[in-house]
Design a protein around this motif. Structure first.
Motif, mmCIF file in Angstrom:
data_model
loop_
_atom_site.group_PDB
_atom_site.id
_atom_site.type_symbol
_atom_site.label_atom_id
_atom_site.label_comp_id
_atom_site.label_asym_id
_atom_site.label_seq_id
_atom_site.Cartn_x
_atom_site.Cartn_y
_atom_site.Cartn_z
ATOM 1 N N THR A 61 1.011 -1.060 -0.043
ATOM 2 C CA THR A 61 -0.028 0.078 0.040
ATOM 3 C C THR A 61 0.902 1.275 0.056
ATOM 4 O O THR A 61 1.858 1.267 0.639
ATOM 5 C CB THR A 61 -0.878 0.085 1.259
ATOM 6 N N ALA A 62 0.525 2.280 -0.545
ATOM 7 C CA ALA A 62 0.926 3.581 -0.916
ATOM 8 C C ALA A 62 -0.067 4.780 -0.721
ATOM 9 O O ALA A 62 -1.132 4.570 -1.173
ATOM 10 C CB ALA A 62 1.832 3.878 -2.070
ATOM 11 N N LEU A 63 0.356 5.843 0.079
ATOM 12 C CA LEU A 63 -0.295 6.927 0.373
ATOM 13 C C LEU A 63 0.288 8.075 -0.250
ATOM 14 O O LEU A 63 1.538 8.490 -0.059
ATOM 15 C CB LEU A 63 -0.541 7.233 1.755
ATOM 16 N N ASP A 64 -0.375 8.624 -1.395
ATOM 17 C CA ASP A 64 0.230 10.117 -2.157
ATOM 18 C C ASP A 64 -0.511 11.135 -1.354
ATOM 19 O O ASP A 64 -1.749 11.369 -1.510
ATOM 20 C CB ASP A 64 -0.183 9.718 -3.491
ATOM 21 N N THR A 65 0.612 12.007 -1.047
ATOM 22 C CA THR A 65 -0.022 13.093 -0.108
ATOM 23 C C THR A 65 1.005 14.363 -0.140
ATOM 24 O O THR A 65 2.112 14.213 -0.397
ATOM 25 C CB THR A 65 -0.153 12.637 1.387
ATOM 26 N N SER A 66 0.208 15.477 -0.201
ATOM 27 C CA SER A 66 1.122 16.727 0.036
ATOM 28 C C SER A 66 1.876 16.688 1.640
ATOM 29 O O SER A 66 2.581 17.669 1.926
ATOM 30 C CB SER A 66 0.493 18.124 -0.363
ATOM 31 N N GLY A 67 0.892 16.033 2.606
ATOM 32 C CA GLY A 67 1.332 16.182 3.860
ATOM 33 C C GLY A 67 0.917 17.317 4.765
ATOM 34 O O GLY A 67 0.775 17.596 5.866
ATOM 35 N N PHE A 68 -0.029 18.161 3.959
ATOM 36 C CA PHE A 68 -0.551 19.488 4.673
ATOM 37 C C PHE A 68 -1.577 18.961 5.587
ATOM 38 O O PHE A 68 -1.687 19.726 6.734
ATOM 39 C CB PHE A 68 -1.179 20.284 3.631
ATOM 40 N N LEU A 69 -2.228 17.775 5.506
ATOM 41 C CA LEU A 69 -3.306 17.283 6.456
ATOM 42 C C LEU A 69 -2.657 16.119 7.157
ATOM 43 O O LEU A 69 -3.494 15.361 7.438
ATOM 44 C CB LEU A 69 -4.538 16.955 5.771
ATOM 45 N N GLY A 70 -1.478 16.110 7.223
ATOM 46 C CA GLY A 70 -0.674 14.979 8.194
ATOM 47 C C GLY A 70 -1.431 14.584 9.362
ATOM 48 O O GLY A 70 -1.402 13.458 9.729
ATOM 49 N N VAL A 71 -1.630 15.809 9.988
ATOM 50 C CA VAL A 71 -2.238 15.435 11.313
ATOM 51 C C VAL A 71 -3.734 14.609 11.446
ATOM 52 O O VAL A 71 -4.157 14.164 12.248
ATOM 53 C CB VAL A 71 -2.693 16.744 12.015
ATOM 54 N N ARG A 72 -4.172 14.423 10.367
ATOM 55 C CA ARG A 72 -5.259 13.673 10.238
ATOM 56 C C ARG A 72 -5.202 12.229 9.734
ATOM 57 O O ARG A 72 -6.137 11.385 9.748
ATOM 58 C CB ARG A 72 -6.413 14.318 8.996
ATOM 59 N N ALA A 73 -3.850 11.959 9.540
ATOM 60 C CA ALA A 73 -3.518 10.698 9.493
ATOM 61 C C ALA A 73 -3.228 9.949 10.691
ATOM 62 O O ALA A 73 -2.373 10.060 11.492
ATOM 63 C CB ALA A 73 -2.261 10.637 8.835
ATOM 64 N N THR A 74 -4.048 8.904 11.241
ATOM 65 C CA THR A 74 -4.031 8.220 12.438
ATOM 66 C C THR A 74 -3.092 7.280 12.382
ATOM 67 O O THR A 74 -2.408 7.075 11.214
ATOM 68 C CB THR A 74 -5.454 7.563 12.917
ATOM 69 N N ASP A 75 -2.605 6.762 13.626
ATOM 70 C CA ASP A 75 -1.441 5.858 13.683
ATOM 71 C C ASP A 75 -2.175 4.474 12.934
ATOM 72 O O ASP A 75 -1.034 4.016 12.349
ATOM 73 C CB ASP A 75 -1.061 5.472 15.136
ATOM 74 N N ALA A 76 -3.178 4.120 13.225
ATOM 75 C CA ALA A 76 -3.896 3.073 12.336
ATOM 76 C C ALA A 76 -3.698 3.000 10.821
ATOM 77 O O ALA A 76 -3.382 2.251 10.261
ATOM 78 C CB ALA A 76 -5.031 2.813 12.955
ATOM 79 N N LEU A 77 -4.113 4.294 10.487
ATOM 80 C CA LEU A 77 -4.020 4.632 9.012
ATOM 81 C C LEU A 77 -2.487 4.311 8.403
ATOM 82 O O LEU A 77 -2.107 3.536 7.342
ATOM 83 C CB LEU A 77 -4.193 5.840 8.568
#
Length: 277
Positions: free
Chosen positions: A136-152
């Motif tokens: 699995t891969a997540l493609d992100t700008s990281g701007f909303l990184g605080v919304r990524a839970t530890d489980a995610l």
């Protein structure tokens, strides 16, 4: 495979904290809880910069950034996507798992910005990984990184992190947002030991200052978890979408970087001990 092109004119409203809670995953709970629904722009099978091998890529709708060179401005508004259940996406991906596995690939969640829909993104990552056995891969700008839970993040094997500029003023000019949340997220990923591929778009006259590239390279090298840097030469393939949406493409007169300019940028990253392509 692709959602209809629709107009976009405003930055989407970010979901509130209540949207971040992910329901239980026990078999009994899964049988009774409502399907997890998200706003999906399209999906595709891809090879290239979406992660290793052939990938099943799900493009979500909605993005808080308004990048000047965005290839997909039709993904900016969440409401322009198609409401789709995770069950539908997983069932579609399941058709290709044997082919994807043979090609050393996996599944990538892209956008738009996947972390604008963290519950839906987390559900897809979990099921791709644990039901279909896919990388699995997540493609992100990281701007909303605080919304990524530890489980995610536990269900994410690789993060494709776009660092669009080191110079703060340039970053805001390019994206309309501040750089700090992306850097904070990058440091969190480093603390977790999560593999990262940094992606940097080389735009002549905008992001190509050697000092700017040096800043991104030094930061990436300091993290210790960056396995690869993709230097992506600016192009204008998305300009027609801007025109279709009635939006001015302000980089219309910006030239694409020369092979020599691209090679120089890669050399700067390599000079910091990073594998750059």
């Amino acid at each position: 495979m692709t959602a209809p092109l629709t107009s976009a004119s405003t930055t989407p409203t970010l979901p509130g904290p209540a949207a971040l809670a992910v329901g239980p995953r026990t078999p009994a709970a899964a049988a009774t809880r409502r399907p997890v629904v998200g706003s999906v722009h399209s999906w595709d099978l891809s090879t290239g910069v979406d992660g290793p091998g052939t990938r099943f890529v799900t493009f979500l709708s909605g993005c808080p950034l308004t990048c000047l060179y965005c290839q997909n401005p039709d993904t900016w508004r969440m409401r322009d996507g198609k409401r789709t259940t995770a069950d539908e996406i997983v069932a579609e991906a399941a058709k290709y798992t044997r082919f994807i596995a043979a090609a050393g690939g996996g599944a990538t969640i892209s956008g738009g910005e996947p972390l604008l829909q963290p519950v839906f993104t987390g559900e897809l990552l979990h099921r791709f990984k644990h039901e279909l056995g896919l990388h699995t891969a997540l493609d992100t700008s990281g701007f909303l990184g605080v919304r990524a839970t530890d489980a995610l993040l536990r269900d994410t094997d690789l993060v494709l992190l776009d660092i669009k500029s080191w110079d703060r003023a340039t970053y805001r000019k390019v994206t309309g947002r501040p750089l700090k949340p992306t850097l904070d997220f990058a440091r969190r990923l480093a603390d977790l030991g999560k593999e990262v591929h940094v992606r940097f778009v080389l735009v002549p006259g905008l992001t190509d200052d050697p000092a700017n590239i040096e800043g991104v390279a030094a930061f990436a090298a300091s993290l210790g978890n960056v396995a690869r840097v993709d230097v992506l030469p600016f192009h204008k393939l998305g300009e027609a979408k801007w025109q279709a949406l009635g939006r001015p493409f302000v980089l219309h007169d910006t030239p694409c970087p020369t092979p020599e300019q691209t090679a120089l940028a890669r050399d700067i990253f390599a000079g910091h001990g990073l594998y750059a392509v």
